[in-house]
Write an enzyme that holds these catalytic residues in place. Structure first.
Site, short mmCIF file in Angstrom:
data_model
loop_
_atom_site.label_atom_id
_atom_site.label_comp_id
_atom_site.label_asym_id
_atom_site.label_seq_id
_atom_site.Cartn_x
_atom_site.Cartn_y
_atom_site.Cartn_z
N GLU A 95 1.08 -1.25 0.23
CA GLU A 95 0.26 -0.19 0.39
C GLU A 95 1.15 1.47 -0.07
O GLU A 95 0.45 2.39 -0.77
CB GLU A 95 -1.21 -0.16 1.14
CG GLU A 95 -2.36 -0.98 1.19
CD GLU A 95 -3.38 -0.50 -0.15
OE1 GLU A 95 -2.76 0.39 -0.25
OE2 GLU A 95 -3.56 -1.59 -0.99
N GLU A 117 8.25 -14.89 -6.50
CA GLU A 117 9.06 -15.46 -6.38
C GLU A 117 10.55 -14.42 -6.46
O GLU A 117 10.78 -14.43 -8.04
CB GLU A 117 10.26 -16.77 -6.04
CG GLU A 117 9.54 -18.01 -6.07
CD GLU A 117 9.24 -18.20 -4.03
OE1 GLU A 117 10.15 -18.01 -3.51
OE2 GLU A 117 8.12 -19.50 -3.43
N ASP A 175 10.91 -2.42 -7.97
CA ASP A 175 12.07 -3.04 -6.46
C ASP A 175 12.62 -1.83 -6.31
O ASP A 175 13.56 -1.06 -6.40
CB ASP A 175 12.58 -4.45 -7.41
CG ASP A 175 12.79 -4.83 -6.45
OD1 ASP A 175 12.56 -5.45 -5.25
OD2 ASP A 175 14.05 -5.22 -5.42
N PHE A 185 6.13 5.03 5.08
CA PHE A 185 6.16 3.68 4.42
C PHE A 185 7.75 3.06 5.15
O PHE A 185 8.86 3.46 4.95
CB PHE A 185 5.00 2.96 4.16
CG PHE A 185 5.79 2.81 2.95
CD1 PHE A 185 6.02 3.37 2.05
CD2 PHE A 185 6.96 1.56 2.10
CE1 PHE A 185 7.03 3.79 0.42
CE2 PHE A 185 7.26 1.24 1.19
CZ PHE A 185 7.73 2.22 0.17
P1 IMP Z 1 10.53 -4.63 -2.44
O1 IMP Z 1 8.66 -4.55 -2.18
O2 IMP Z 1 10.97 -6.15 -2.71
O3 IMP Z 1 10.78 -3.50 -3.16
O4 IMP Z 1 10.85 -4.34 -1.15
C1 IMP Z 1 10.64 -3.09 -0.66
C2 IMP Z 1 11.33 -3.22 0.94
O5 IMP Z 1 12.60 -1.96 0.94
C3 IMP Z 1 9.58 -2.34 1.49
O6 IMP Z 1 9.33 -2.76 2.34
C4 IMP Z 1 10.37 -1.14 2.86
O7 IMP Z 1 11.02 -1.91 3.68
C5 IMP Z 1 11.55 -0.56 1.57
N1 IMP Z 1 11.62 0.47 1.01
C6 IMP Z 1 11.50 0.89 -0.29
N2 IMP Z 1 11.42 2.32 -0.64
C7 IMP Z 1 10.74 2.66 0.56
C8 IMP Z 1 11.11 4.14 1.17
O8 IMP Z 1 10.27 4.48 0.56
N3 IMP Z 1 10.53 4.19 2.71
C9 IMP Z 1 11.11 3.17 3.14
N4 IMP Z 1 10.93 1.97 2.67
C10 IMP Z 1 11.13 1.89 1.49
#
Ligand code: IMP
Length: 201
Positions: free
Chosen positions: A10, A37, A66, A155
């Protein structure tokens, strides 16, 4: 142009919509979450894997992000493991049961205890997958890890990340302030610029 976003996070969805809607893109949430995955070794590979998986299921131009936090003193960790850092064994700290964002933050702060170098950067790679072609872009935002969480916005790791040039954490910035400097804001504006150059909007 309608873009399906290959995520059900979200926090990310909200930001992607906030950044791309004013640029003329209609951001569409996936009708259901797919179990994908993330087997890549880089952000770019994982973004590609997610974009392709959602495209193959829903057959719409698909955008994946990502992203993660790269911490200098931890050799680049949590990096591509950012979302599930709490659940992997790293630095002798056992996985814990807790809300993932809180658990990730707690683990990171513990690992940085006593370390001088608290520099870090957020990184985002985006892939727009169109079936037989596509686009990618990336963005980063440099800063440092604070000693304790502060702020309610954003977040993930936002409450412990202080961007360069600010004396507040990312979670204490307004959404507009975050988008203007964030890794995601930079990557998505670059993607939009590329698409515009190709008359795709
Ligand atoms: P993904 O969904 O595998 O790309 O994981 C991204 C993860 O990186 C998120 O669940 C956060 O823990 C961290 N992350 C990525 N972008 C942000 C941001 O803008 N603020 C804080 N944490 C972030």
């Amino acid at each position: 142009m309608k873009l399906l976003v290959a995520t059900t996070n979200e926090g990310k969805l909200k930001e992607i919509e906030r950044i791309l809607s004013p640029l003329g893109y209609q951001v569409v949430k996936p009708p259901k979450k797919l179990k994908v995955e993330e087997t890549g070794n880089t952000f770019l590979e994982n973004a590609y894997i997610k974009a392709r998986a959602y495209y193959e299921e829903f057959r719409l131009p698909t955008l994946a992000d990502d992203s993660g936090l790269v911490v200098q003193a931890l050799g680049g960790y949590p990096g591509i493991y950012s979302s599930r850092f709490h659940s992997i064994e790293f630095g002798g700290i056992e996985p814990v049961e807790e809300s993932p964002d809180k658990a990730n933050i707690r683990k990171l702060l513990k690992l940085l205890e006593g370390k001088q170098d608290r520099s870090a950067k957020f990184v985002a790679y985006t892939v727009l997958y169109l079936g037989s072609s596509g686009f990618f872009s990336w963005g980063e935002c440099r800063g440092e890890i604070t000693h304790e969480p502060a702020g309610e916005g954003g977040f993930g790791y936002d409450p412990i990340f202080k961007p360069e040039g600010f004396d507040r954490t990312m979670a204490q910035l307004s959404p507009q302030e975050k988008d203007a400097i964030s890794h995601r804001g930079k990557a998505l504006r670059e993607l939009a610029r590329l698409l515009e150059n190709c008359n795709l909007r």
